[in-house]
Design an enzyme around this catalytic site. Structure first.
Site, PDB file in Angstrom:
ATOM      1  N   HIS A   1      93.523  65.074  68.080  1.00  0.00           N
ATOM      2  CA  HIS A   1      94.757  65.855  68.103  1.00  0.00           C
ATOM      3  C   HIS A   1      94.399  67.343  68.041  1.00  0.00           C
ATOM      4  O   HIS A   1      93.316  67.715  67.606  1.00  0.00           O
ATOM      5  CB  HIS A   1      95.635  65.503  66.909  1.00  0.00           C
ATOM      6  CG  HIS A   1      96.229  64.131  66.982  1.00  0.00           C
ATOM      7  ND1 HIS A   1      97.273  63.750  66.173  1.00  0.00           N
ATOM      8  CD2 HIS A   1      95.943  63.053  67.756  1.00  0.00           C
ATOM      9  CE1 HIS A   1      97.604  62.507  66.442  1.00  0.00           C
ATOM     10  NE2 HIS A   1      96.799  62.060  67.402  1.00  0.00           N
TER      11      HIS A   1
ATOM     12  N   GLU B   1      95.293  69.726  66.038  1.00  0.00           N
ATOM     13  CA  GLU B   1      94.929  70.232  64.713  1.00  0.00           C
ATOM     14  C   GLU B   1      93.501  69.850  64.339  1.00  0.00           C
ATOM     15  O   GLU B   1      92.755  70.662  63.791  1.00  0.00           O
ATOM     16  CB  GLU B   1      95.894  69.688  63.649  1.00  0.00           C
ATOM     17  CG  GLU B   1      97.340  70.062  63.868  1.00  0.00           C
ATOM     18  CD  GLU B   1      98.139  69.029  64.657  1.00  0.00           C
ATOM     19  OE1 GLU B   1      99.339  68.899  64.392  1.00  0.00           O
ATOM     20  OE2 GLU B   1      97.562  68.349  65.538  1.00  0.00           O
TER      21      GLU B   1
ATOM     22  N   CYS C   1      96.964  64.382  60.745  1.00  0.00           N
ATOM     23  CA  CYS C   1      96.667  65.809  60.803  1.00  0.00           C
ATOM     24  C   CYS C   1      97.091  66.518  59.522  1.00  0.00           C
ATOM     25  O   CYS C   1      96.404  67.429  59.049  1.00  0.00           O
ATOM     26  CB  CYS C   1      97.336  66.426  62.024  1.00  0.00           C
ATOM     27  SG  CYS C   1      96.603  65.849  63.562  1.00  0.00           S
TER      28      CYS C   1
END
Length: 146
Positions: free
Chosen positions: A51, A53, A83
């Site tokens: 992801h 992040e 995250c």
């Protein structure tokens, strides 16, 4: 200043969009400098953990030579629980969100891990920075899939 850094996160989100990924982008700022950038790469890398992040946190880890990153994390869409856990573990001080995530949001939309007082760290959350731009990019992406 928040809108400046959110626009940098939007540049990352557009990279994800161009790859055919869900267009989420992230930058991490400490002492006025961007120390980490990332965008979604789950499909490209065939990894559920890639992801925006996580990618930005990995870059910031390398830039700071440590896992206690601190600073501010700007993300175009509210983080998921995975995250959010990484954000808390990295000791991010401030989380700035473009738009909410009504399906998986873990900073207030579905659950609020950011304010869960049983953890040894919490993060201040600012929501709605460049919300229209962030939301429009997501809507454009999903409209294109239909």
């Amino acid at each position: 200043m928040d809108s400046y850094y959110m626009n940098e996160a939007l540049k990352e989100a557009k990279k994800a969009y161009d790859l055919g990924e869900v267009p989420i982008g992230c930058v991490i700022v400490r002492d006025g400098a961007i120390i980490g950038r990332g965008h979604n790469r789950t499909e490209t890398d065939e990894s559920a953990t890639h992801h925006a992040e996580i990618m930005a946190l990995k870059a910031a880890d390398e830039a700071t030579e440590g896992w206690r990153i601190g600073g501010d994390l700007y993300v175009t869409v509210e983080p998921c629980p995975m995250c959010m856990g990484a954000i808390l573990n990295s000791r991010i001080e401030r989380l700035i969100i473009g738009t909410d995530n009504p399906r998986f949001g873990a900073a207030g939309s579905v659950v609020n891990l950011a304010a869960f007082r049983a953890f040894n760290h919490s993060v201040d959350v600012t929501e709605g920075v460049c919300a229209e731009k962030c939301r429009a990019l997501m809507q454009s992406f999903f409209k294109g899939l239909r």
